[in-house]
Scaffold this active site. Sequence first.
Site, short mmCIF file in Angstrom:
data_model
loop_
_atom_site.label_atom_id
_atom_site.label_comp_id
_atom_site.label_asym_id
_atom_site.label_seq_id
_atom_site.Cartn_x
_atom_site.Cartn_y
_atom_site.Cartn_z
N HIS A 71 -42.91 54.65 3.48
CA HIS A 71 -43.49 55.97 3.37
C HIS A 71 -43.17 56.97 2.74
O HIS A 71 -43.55 58.13 2.82
CB HIS A 71 -43.95 56.33 4.98
CG HIS A 71 -42.37 56.85 5.75
ND1 HIS A 71 -42.65 57.36 6.87
CD2 HIS A 71 -41.33 56.68 5.56
CE1 HIS A 71 -41.57 57.84 7.65
NE2 HIS A 71 -40.69 57.53 6.44
N LYS A 87 -37.53 49.63 7.25
CA LYS A 87 -38.04 50.48 8.24
C LYS A 87 -38.17 51.72 7.83
O LYS A 87 -37.13 52.49 7.47
CB LYS A 87 -37.35 50.51 9.74
CG LYS A 87 -38.06 51.03 10.88
CD LYS A 87 -37.18 51.30 12.05
CE LYS A 87 -36.51 52.42 11.90
NZ LYS A 87 -37.05 53.66 12.00
N ASP A 111 -29.37 50.70 -5.81
CA ASP A 111 -30.79 51.43 -6.17
C ASP A 111 -31.89 50.47 -6.05
O ASP A 111 -32.03 49.47 -6.86
CB ASP A 111 -30.66 52.25 -7.53
CG ASP A 111 -31.99 52.90 -7.83
OD1 ASP A 111 -32.93 52.92 -6.93
OD2 ASP A 111 -32.08 53.99 -8.52
N SER A 130 -33.97 55.27 14.91
CA SER A 130 -33.96 53.95 14.68
C SER A 130 -33.48 53.10 15.73
O SER A 130 -33.77 52.04 16.03
CB SER A 130 -32.79 53.79 13.26
OG SER A 130 -33.53 54.05 12.15
N GLY A 157 -32.44 50.42 2.36
CA GLY A 157 -32.67 51.64 2.74
C GLY A 157 -31.87 51.83 4.28
O GLY A 157 -32.27 52.37 5.21
N ASP A 210 -28.28 50.49 0.51
CA ASP A 210 -28.39 51.87 0.63
C ASP A 210 -27.84 52.36 -0.65
O ASP A 210 -26.89 51.94 -1.30
CB ASP A 210 -28.27 52.63 1.82
CG ASP A 210 -29.31 53.69 2.04
OD1 ASP A 210 -29.58 54.54 0.99
OD2 ASP A 210 -29.94 53.75 3.19
#
EC number: 2.1.1.-
Length: 386
Positions: A292, A288, A274, A207, A231, A254
Amino acid sequence: MAEIPTSSNPSDDPETQKLNGNEEDYDHHHDEDPESDDENYEYALQIAEMLPFPMVMQTAIELDLLGIIATAGPDRQLSAAEIAAALPAAGNPDAPAMLDRMLYLLATYSVVTCTAVDGGASGGVVRKYGLAPVAKYFVSNEDGVSLGALISLNQGQAFLASWSKLKEAVLEGGIPFNKVHGMDVFHYQGTDPRFNKIFNKAMYGQSTYIIKKIVRRYKGFENIQRLVDVGGGLGHTLRVITSNYPSIKGINFDLPHVIQHAPTIPGVEHVGGDMFESIPNGDAIFMKCILHDWSDEHCLKTLKNCYKALPRKGKVIVVQMNMIEEPQTTPLAKAISQLDVCLMTQSPGGKERTRREFQTLAEAAGFAEFNPVCHVAGFWVMEFLK
């Protein structure tokens, strides 16, 4: 007199092939380019024996071999013996020879450079090794990070064990990581402090590289007052963003077991929760490499929560690699595909997506506009506009 070899199968004889009407097959077989066939076989050998490369890379990271070379100074090359002398308590007399063979392998992958010099009275040659351009990403930089932590994560036992269940998952269903550990990777983090530390370090390292490049190229942070990083891990991404945009109030969001390890960062508030339940309100939301990790259904749930948390004209800033619909053989295409298969073995429905698939998700979540803004070091910065 040497015995002349003969075929045990009469049909293998060229004249027999012709008599049997197989002249075309015979000619085709013998028209094959021997050099091309040799190259194919050599490539097959490389594939069959590719395991040593990632294993040697991991050992090089653990021993800090590239760091030792870097410490010698720019453009310097060191022999394996010189590198071995810099290792702590290197009492093994065979260490230089072992390191030489390992570094030779890394040189074939252009991770290090190599120059062979005359060995003098000892005979033979002495190989000296330096850093190739890619090596800088595996040596700690001014931020104290490198991609070495990502290698350690992928080569660690928690992830390696998952691959043993891939065949079973293909035939029977399920996620290989879950089959081994009894839970998904994100809940497993909360049960294994060592894995959690390695995971966070790997995410931090990657990151840090990417976000610094994004901040220089992407201008969409201007005029944002409250930015929620969903996140966001330990908050390092927001640290970079808010240091460049001091007027932004950062919300690092997070899971609680992640947030509890987050350091105090000026201008950043850490919030546990959450993302599938709710997301803190903000002018904009940053994600970021989050989508995925999850299935389309999970992504839609998260994106709909983002939509609720945003004001009119608000936006979600999504940073992800974009899968290309037809396979290519570039380094980036291979990296994306490798990560995609890693996600298949480790994440609950995770996958790399094409730009079209991201647009479909954005529209299904209710966003009015999908805008791919810029490409940065393999990643796309995309805006989902409310």
